[in-house]
Design a protein around this motif. Structure first.
Motif, short mmCIF file in Angstrom:
data_model
loop_
_atom_site.label_atom_id
_atom_site.label_comp_id
_atom_site.label_asym_id
_atom_site.label_seq_id
_atom_site.Cartn_x
_atom_site.Cartn_y
_atom_site.Cartn_z
N TYR A 1 44.41 36.64 -2.37
CA TYR A 1 43.66 37.04 -3.59
C TYR A 1 44.70 37.86 -4.56
O TYR A 1 45.19 38.84 -4.03
CB TYR A 1 42.51 37.75 -3.25
CG TYR A 1 41.76 38.33 -4.54
CD1 TYR A 1 41.45 37.58 -5.72
CD2 TYR A 1 41.43 39.65 -4.39
CE1 TYR A 1 40.84 38.23 -6.86
CE2 TYR A 1 40.69 40.31 -5.46
CZ TYR A 1 40.52 39.69 -6.54
OH TYR A 1 39.71 40.02 -7.42
N SER B 1 29.17 42.10 -4.97
CA SER B 1 29.87 41.32 -6.37
C SER B 1 29.39 39.74 -6.18
O SER B 1 29.27 39.39 -7.21
CB SER B 1 31.31 41.58 -6.57
OG SER B 1 31.70 42.55 -6.63
N LYS B 2 29.44 39.18 -5.01
CA LYS B 2 29.09 37.78 -5.22
C LYS B 2 27.69 37.59 -4.78
O LYS B 2 26.98 36.65 -5.18
CB LYS B 2 29.93 37.05 -3.99
CG LYS B 2 31.50 37.60 -3.96
CD LYS B 2 32.04 37.07 -5.18
CE LYS B 2 33.51 37.59 -5.11
NZ LYS B 2 34.43 37.51 -6.38
N TYR C 1 41.04 33.57 1.24
CA TYR C 1 40.73 33.18 -0.19
C TYR C 1 42.53 32.83 -0.54
O TYR C 1 43.43 33.72 -0.33
CB TYR C 1 40.44 34.49 -0.77
CG TYR C 1 40.15 34.19 -2.12
CD1 TYR C 1 38.74 33.90 -2.54
CD2 TYR C 1 41.14 34.24 -3.51
CE1 TYR C 1 38.59 33.26 -3.92
CE2 TYR C 1 40.66 33.73 -4.58
CZ TYR C 1 39.58 33.37 -5.04
OH TYR C 1 38.95 33.19 -6.41
N TYR D 1 34.32 39.10 1.38
CA TYR D 1 33.90 39.16 0.05
C TYR D 1 32.73 38.22 -0.08
O TYR D 1 32.13 38.32 -1.04
CB TYR D 1 35.11 38.94 -1.01
CG TYR D 1 35.69 37.48 -0.72
CD1 TYR D 1 36.59 37.32 0.32
CD2 TYR D 1 35.56 36.39 -1.60
CE1 TYR D 1 37.10 35.91 0.66
CE2 TYR D 1 35.85 35.34 -1.24
CZ TYR D 1 36.84 34.97 -0.37
OH TYR D 1 37.07 33.57 0.08
N ARG E 1 29.15 46.73 -9.66
CA ARG E 1 30.21 47.39 -9.03
C ARG E 1 29.53 48.24 -7.85
O ARG E 1 29.53 49.66 -8.00
CB ARG E 1 30.78 48.34 -10.08
CG ARG E 1 31.34 47.70 -11.20
CD ARG E 1 32.22 46.41 -10.81
NE ARG E 1 33.55 46.61 -10.13
CZ ARG E 1 33.94 45.72 -9.21
NH1 ARG E 1 33.14 44.65 -8.83
NH2 ARG E 1 34.95 45.96 -8.48
N SER F 1 31.08 44.06 -0.40
CA SER F 1 30.80 44.02 -1.57
C SER F 1 29.28 43.38 -2.10
O SER F 1 29.23 42.32 -1.40
CB SER F 1 31.78 43.70 -2.61
OG SER F 1 31.55 43.24 -3.87
N GLY G 1 33.47 48.77 -5.06
CA GLY G 1 33.71 47.24 -4.71
C GLY G 1 34.82 47.13 -3.48
O GLY G 1 35.51 48.04 -3.31
N ILE G 2 35.27 46.05 -3.32
CA ILE G 2 36.22 45.76 -2.42
C ILE G 2 37.68 46.34 -3.02
O ILE G 2 38.56 47.05 -2.27
CB ILE G 2 36.49 44.36 -1.90
CG1 ILE G 2 35.43 44.04 -1.15
CG2 ILE G 2 37.62 43.98 -1.16
CD1 ILE G 2 35.13 42.45 -0.85
N HIS G 3 37.77 46.10 -4.41
CA HIS G 3 39.06 46.60 -4.93
C HIS G 3 39.06 48.12 -4.65
O HIS G 3 40.16 48.57 -4.35
CB HIS G 3 39.09 46.47 -6.47
CG HIS G 3 39.48 45.13 -6.86
ND1 HIS G 3 40.57 45.13 -7.75
CD2 HIS G 3 39.26 43.85 -6.55
CE1 HIS G 3 40.88 43.58 -8.01
NE2 HIS G 3 40.07 42.98 -7.15
N GLY H 1 35.44 32.52 -8.52
CA GLY H 1 34.95 34.10 -7.85
C GLY H 1 33.73 34.55 -8.49
O GLY H 1 33.74 35.62 -8.34
N ASP I 1 38.77 41.77 4.63
CA ASP I 1 37.98 41.56 3.24
C ASP I 1 36.99 40.58 3.32
O ASP I 1 37.25 39.25 3.53
CB ASP I 1 39.15 41.06 2.03
CG ASP I 1 38.59 40.78 1.07
OD1 ASP I 1 37.23 40.95 0.62
OD2 ASP I 1 39.45 40.49 0.05
C1 PLP Z 1 39.06 37.50 -1.84
C2 PLP Z 1 38.24 38.46 -2.77
N1 PLP Z 1 38.19 39.85 -2.38
C3 PLP Z 1 37.58 40.91 -3.02
C4 PLP Z 1 37.29 40.47 -4.18
C5 PLP Z 1 36.68 41.51 -5.16
O1 PLP Z 1 35.84 42.26 -4.81
P1 PLP Z 1 34.99 43.33 -5.71
O2 PLP Z 1 34.22 42.61 -7.01
O3 PLP Z 1 34.05 43.90 -4.72
O4 PLP Z 1 35.93 44.35 -6.17
C6 PLP Z 1 37.42 39.25 -4.68
C7 PLP Z 1 36.87 38.92 -6.35
O5 PLP Z 1 36.93 37.91 -6.77
C8 PLP Z 1 37.94 38.12 -3.90
O6 PLP Z 1 38.11 36.86 -4.34
#
Ligand code: PLP
Length: 496
Positions: free
Chosen positions: A231, A337-338, A277, A307, A345, A335, A205-207, A140, A305
């Motif tokens: 996830y 993040s990746k 995921y 991601y 963030r 996001s 972020g997605i969270h 991840g 999602d």
């Molecule tokens: C499936 C999935 N969704 C969301 C996220 C997290 O995203 P973010 O960092 O944007 O909160 C991850 C992070 O590993 C993920 O694997």
């Protein structure tokens, strides 16, 4: 669930938790059965005598567990005889940790969290996050060493020199305007997302995007479908919001609800259609249509999602689900993040037009957003084409690492161990034979300095869980992959 089925389920799972005392195991499993909705309100628990006999433990142990469950409000003693599950649909859920999972350090503080609220306990009693954020084979995470430092700092310096006072204030509702526009344009061209800048709400972020969506669209006790497996971050977020999670099986075409599940519509469905995921399949067109039709018919919401859809190494990804949605039921969570780095963030939600202002206001009200300097840099970074260029470059780099890892797997195990989801994303899954306890493999590998995650821990329902290891390869060079996999292979071999 009838009591005799509960007993069977307990019996199956009781054996798999063989490291902790019987009292703990039984307590945790019954909590789980209630919190995960296997036993609804009013379901009767087996008699203490029967259950003790079936599990081969002292009746006193069962009595103690029932007493504790009763004190904590999970069950009540019936007027006549028997013990029944309480209606906890308005309460918040609290799934216990798996004491064997070395990455789930919640197990260590199970005894000290009783002062927390139910919501607090739900959040910290079964953790997914890890303080280990680098090295083979943490899944991840991208390789932050590839971050485009020079370009980023050049843009940033340019902005700092221009009296950046506006960027140093709290952000307006929805976030910094130019970045919302840049993201809307970018998503339109690469993901076929249909949006205006107003529909793009900046998040961390997605969270955070899912957190705010759940606060605005669901009430405690509402039902949410999640994919099985899914996830852990999303699972825990939803559990801590007091939602009733129904885990829906996935097959090679993605989420696959049964007729019975269809008949009980949820309030919300959370899916990762571009790259499930952790298993990695792409949701088929037929399944996408089915899901969108269903959401329209029953008026539920879908969170998409998205991601890491940028990282496909063979085929091109299908366009987003949001782009196919004619009824305004899909919220698209994205996001950087990746694609850039998780520590930035910066993420966003693309919400249906009628909800856009409410979401923008809610994020501002809840989190008092800022971070506009990074948003401003990102806006120019996207506009000037650097994001697309960076993604192309790291995709090539991760593709090489992926091949290196697959070669390592093949050279140690030939075709004996299946590789799942190896053609996209930042990780793959090395399936382990049925009966091999992946949590123990993870534990032993960690002792040798190699980080992996156990596939079984991504399942809500352990009886469905497959055994396997998530191996992240994006964050490690081939020179790091080879010796780390030699070590991991030695550990795996002790279990085959
Ligand atoms: C499936 C999935 N969704 C969301 C996220 C997290 O995203 P973010 O960092 O944007 O909160 C991850 C992070 O590993 C993920 O694997």
């Amino acid at each position: 669930m009838e009591s005799f089925i509960l007993s069977e389920w307990l019996l199956q799972n009781f054996k798999t938790l063989d490291d902790s005392p019987a009292y703990h195991r039984l307590y945790q499993l019954i909590c789980r059965a209630i919190l995960e909705g296997r036993m609804g309100a009013g379901a009767r628990l087996p008699s203490t005598r029967d259950l003790a006999a079936e599990l081969g433990i002292a009746r006193n142990t069962v009595l103690q567990v029932y007493d504790q469950l009763s004190e904590e409000g999970y069950v009540r003693a019936g007027v006549g005889r028997g013990t029944y599950v309480q209606d906890i649909s308005q309460d918040l859920v609290d799934p216990p940790a798996d004491p064997r999972d070395p990455l789930d350090h919640a197990a260590a503080h199970q005894d000290s969290i009783h002062d927390l609220s139910r919501r607090g306990r739900a959040l910290v009693s079964r953790l997914g996050f890890s303080n280990l954020q680098a090295g083979a084979f943490m899944p991840g995470i991208p390789d932050v060493r590839e971050f485009p430092l020079k370009i980023w700092s050049r843009i940033q310096n340019r902005l700092w020199r221009r009296e950046p006072w506006e960027l140093m204030r709290y952000a307006p509702a929805g976030g910094y305007g130019p970045v919302r526009q840049a993201i809307s344009d970018y998503l339109g061209s690469v993901r076929a997302v249909r949006s205006s800048a107003q529909q793009v709400v900046m998040t961390t972020g997605i969270h955070q995007g899912i957190d705010v969506a759940v606060r605005l669209l669901c009430d405690p006790g509402d039902t949410v479908w999640i994919e099985e497996p899914a996830y852990w971050g999303v699972r825990n977020l939803l559990l801590s919001a007091g939602l009733r999670l129904v885990s829906i099986r996935v097959d090679e075409e993605g989420i696959c609800p049964s007729d019975a599940e269809h008949a009980r519509p949820p309030r919300l469905i959370v899916v990762a259609p571009s790259h499930q995921y952790p298993l990695g399949m792409v949701m088929s067109l037929a399944r996408r249509r089915m899901l969108l039709d269903y959401a329209r018919q029953v008026s539920c919401w879908i969170i998409e999602d998205d991601y890491d859809s940028e990282f496909r190494y063979g085929s091109r990804p299908l366009a987003s689900l949001q782009g196919m949605d004619e009824s305004g039921r899909v919220l698209y969570a994205g996001s950087f993040s990746k694609t850039l780095c998780p520590g930035l963030r910066v993420g966003f939600l693309v919400v249906p037009e009628p909800l856009a202002d409410a979401f923008a206001d809610a994020v501002a009200e809840l989190y008092r957003e800022g971070n506009m300097m990074n948003h401003a840099v990102l806006a120019e970074f996207i506009r000037e084409g650097y994001l697309a260029q960076h993604i192309r470059r790291v995709r090539r780099c991760y593709a090489e690492r992926r091949i290196c890892l697959i070669e390592q797997i093949r050279s140690h195990f030939g075709d004996a161990l299946e590789i799942i989801g190896g053609d996209a994303g930042l990780h793959l899954i090395l399936a382990l034979p049925e009966g091999v306890d992946d949590i123990l493999v993870v534990r032993d590998a960690l002792q040798q300095g190699v980080v992996t995650r156990a596939l079984s821990t991504y399942y809500l329902e352990r009886t469905r869980a497959r055994s396997g290891l998530l191996l992240g390869y994006a964050g490690v060079s081939p020179e790091e992959i080879r010796p780390a996999f030699d070590t991991l292979a030695r550990v795996i071999n002790t279990y085959l």
